[in-house]
Design a protein around this motif. Structure first.
Motif, PDB file in Angstrom:
ATOM      1  N   THR A  66      31.090   1.813  44.340  1.00 55.75           N
ATOM      2  CA  THR A  66      30.410   3.092  44.470  1.00 55.75           C
ATOM      3  C   THR A  66      29.671   3.105  45.809  1.00 55.75           C
ATOM      4  O   THR A  66      29.336   2.047  46.355  1.00 55.75           O
ATOM      5  CB  THR A  66      29.417   3.317  43.327  1.00 55.75           C
ATOM      6  OG1 THR A  66      28.473   2.228  43.293  1.00 55.75           O
ATOM      7  CG2 THR A  66      30.146   3.395  41.990  1.00 55.75           C
ATOM      8  N   ARG A  67      29.414   4.297  46.309  1.00 52.35           N
ATOM      9  CA  ARG A  67      28.816   4.404  47.645  1.00 52.35           C
ATOM     10  C   ARG A  67      27.487   3.672  47.754  1.00 52.35           C
ATOM     11  O   ARG A  67      27.200   3.039  48.766  1.00 52.35           O
ATOM     12  CB  ARG A  67      28.621   5.876  48.006  1.00 52.35           C
ATOM     13  CG  ARG A  67      29.914   6.654  48.167  1.00 52.35           C
ATOM     14  CD  ARG A  67      29.635   8.024  48.749  1.00 52.35           C
ATOM     15  NE  ARG A  67      30.849   8.813  48.897  1.00 52.35           N
ATOM     16  CZ  ARG A  67      30.936   9.920  49.622  1.00 52.35           C
ATOM     17  NH1 ARG A  67      29.864  10.370  50.253  1.00 52.35           N
ATOM     18  NH2 ARG A  67      32.077  10.589  49.708  1.00 52.35           N
ATOM     19  N   ASN A  68      26.671   3.750  46.727  1.00 51.47           N
ATOM     20  CA  ASN A  68      25.339   3.159  46.805  1.00 51.47           C
ATOM     21  C   ASN A  68      25.371   1.635  46.764  1.00 51.47           C
ATOM     22  O   ASN A  68      24.366   0.991  47.082  1.00 51.47           O
ATOM     23  CB  ASN A  68      24.453   3.695  45.677  1.00 51.47           C
ATOM     24  CG  ASN A  68      24.974   3.307  44.300  1.00 51.47           C
ATOM     25  OD1 ASN A  68      26.145   3.507  43.994  1.00 51.47           O
ATOM     26  ND2 ASN A  68      24.113   2.751  43.463  1.00 51.47           N
ATOM     27  N   LEU A  70      27.795  -0.272  48.427  1.00 52.26           N
ATOM     28  CA  LEU A  70      28.549  -0.833  49.545  1.00 52.26           C
ATOM     29  C   LEU A  70      27.695  -1.740  50.433  1.00 52.26           C
ATOM     30  O   LEU A  70      28.119  -2.836  50.806  1.00 52.26           O
ATOM     31  CB  LEU A  70      29.169   0.285  50.377  1.00 52.26           C
ATOM     32  CG  LEU A  70      30.288   1.080  49.703  1.00 52.26           C
ATOM     33  CD1 LEU A  70      30.718   2.250  50.583  1.00 52.26           C
ATOM     34  CD2 LEU A  70      31.494   0.185  49.396  1.00 52.26           C
ATOM     35  N   GLU A  85      32.130   4.833  54.439  1.00 51.59           N
ATOM     36  CA  GLU A  85      31.438   5.794  53.585  1.00 51.59           C
ATOM     37  C   GLU A  85      31.873   5.678  52.131  1.00 51.59           C
ATOM     38  O   GLU A  85      31.075   5.862  51.216  1.00 51.59           O
ATOM     39  CB  GLU A  85      31.691   7.212  54.093  1.00 51.59           C
ATOM     40  CG  GLU A  85      30.897   8.280  53.364  1.00 51.59           C
ATOM     41  CD  GLU A  85      31.027   9.639  54.003  1.00 51.59           C
ATOM     42  OE1 GLU A  85      30.056  10.096  54.621  1.00 51.59           O
ATOM     43  OE2 GLU A  85      32.116  10.237  53.898  1.00 51.59           O
ATOM     44  N   GLU A  86      33.144   5.328  51.931  1.00 47.49           N
ATOM     45  CA  GLU A  86      33.653   5.261  50.565  1.00 47.49           C
ATOM     46  C   GLU A  86      34.913   4.412  50.519  1.00 47.49           C
ATOM     47  O   GLU A  86      35.759   4.488  51.409  1.00 47.49           O
ATOM     48  CB  GLU A  86      33.968   6.674  50.062  1.00 47.49           C
ATOM     49  CG  GLU A  86      34.396   6.755  48.615  1.00 47.49           C
ATOM     50  CD  GLU A  86      34.580   8.191  48.148  1.00 47.49           C
ATOM     51  OE1 GLU A  86      34.888   8.393  46.959  1.00 47.49           O
ATOM     52  OE2 GLU A  86      34.423   9.116  48.973  1.00 47.49           O
TER      53      GLU A  86
END
Length: 240
Positions: A66-68, A70, A85-86
């Motif tokens: 998930t992005r948070n 990374l 970013e993703e």
């Protein structure tokens, strides 16, 4: 570990038109071996972008990243290099990631708008995408560090900060110590900007305690708590 290190960078034009670049450690009166080197080729204009050749990872599924998570659990980079970013898709042999390079204002102290021939943040993010994939598919607590690249081909000027990019990776030659990948970075129109062939990483399997220290150094420890320091201490000499 011993403080500042002086290095020497040389660029030599060869008869074949290639520019050979070499990096050495610099010490007085010592001929030091090359630490890193490359042959560079320049042209008056960029070549036409090739068709995409890095195939979508087979049997790919949406990534578990998930992005948070990374840059809190996966990578250690500061804000200027947080370009992944993703993580969109991950499969047994590679991944597809969305990149978006941050502002370059803080990269070079002397200017807020450096004139780059290659976007080294985007290229570093390509290696990050491989690392995120390896943590998801190979070893959750494992670091990889690049040491070799067969070729980097550039088909356009560095993208503007904030421009969405797609990074496709396909890994091969995977062993307990090595990992090789072919990587492409494409712009929002699907046009290949950078093509990296045989990006080679060394794999380091990290103990879970050391991995936790790497991710959350303020609250993690590599040692265990010793609750009973007096028990089992027979035979230890003491001085008064």
């Amino acid at each position: 570990d011993s403080g500042e290190l002086t290095v020497e960078l040389t660029a030599t034009l060869r008869p074949d038109g290639h520019i050979h670049v070499a990096l050495r450690r610099r010490t007085p009166d010592t001929a030091n071996p090359v630490c890193a080197g490359a042959a560079m080729m320049f042209a008056p204009r960029y070549s036409d972008a090739p068709a995409a050749s890095v195939v979508m990872a087979r049997d790919a599924q949406p990534s578990a990243w998930t992005r948070n998570r990374l840059y809190t659990e996966g990578m250690f980079h500061g804000p200027s290099f947080r370009a992944v970013e993703e993580m969109n898709m991950c499969g047994p042999n590679g991944s597809v990631a969305k990149l978006r390079c941050p502002s370059r204002a803080a990269l070079v102290r002397s200017t807020s708008d450096p004139a780059l021939l290659t976007d080294f943040v985007a290229l570093d993010a390509a290696g990050q995408a491989v690392a995120f994939w390896s943590q998801e598919k190979l070893q959750p607590c494992g670091d990889i560090f690049p040491y070799s690249l067969d070729s980097l081909e550039c088909y356009g000027a560095p993208p503007e900060p904030g421009e969405p990019l797609e990074c496709r990776t396909a890994s091969h030659g995977i062993t307990s110590t090595d990992l090789h990948s072919d990587i492409e970075i494409a712009d929002s129109r699907g046009r290949v900007i950078y093509k990296l062939t045989n990006w080679a990483d060394r794999r380091f399997l990290v103990p879970t305690s050391l991995w936790a220290l790497r991710i959350t150094p303020r609250s993690s420890y590599t040692g265990g708590e010793w609750k009973e320091p007096g028990r089992g201490a027979e035979g230890i000499a003491t001085c008064s």
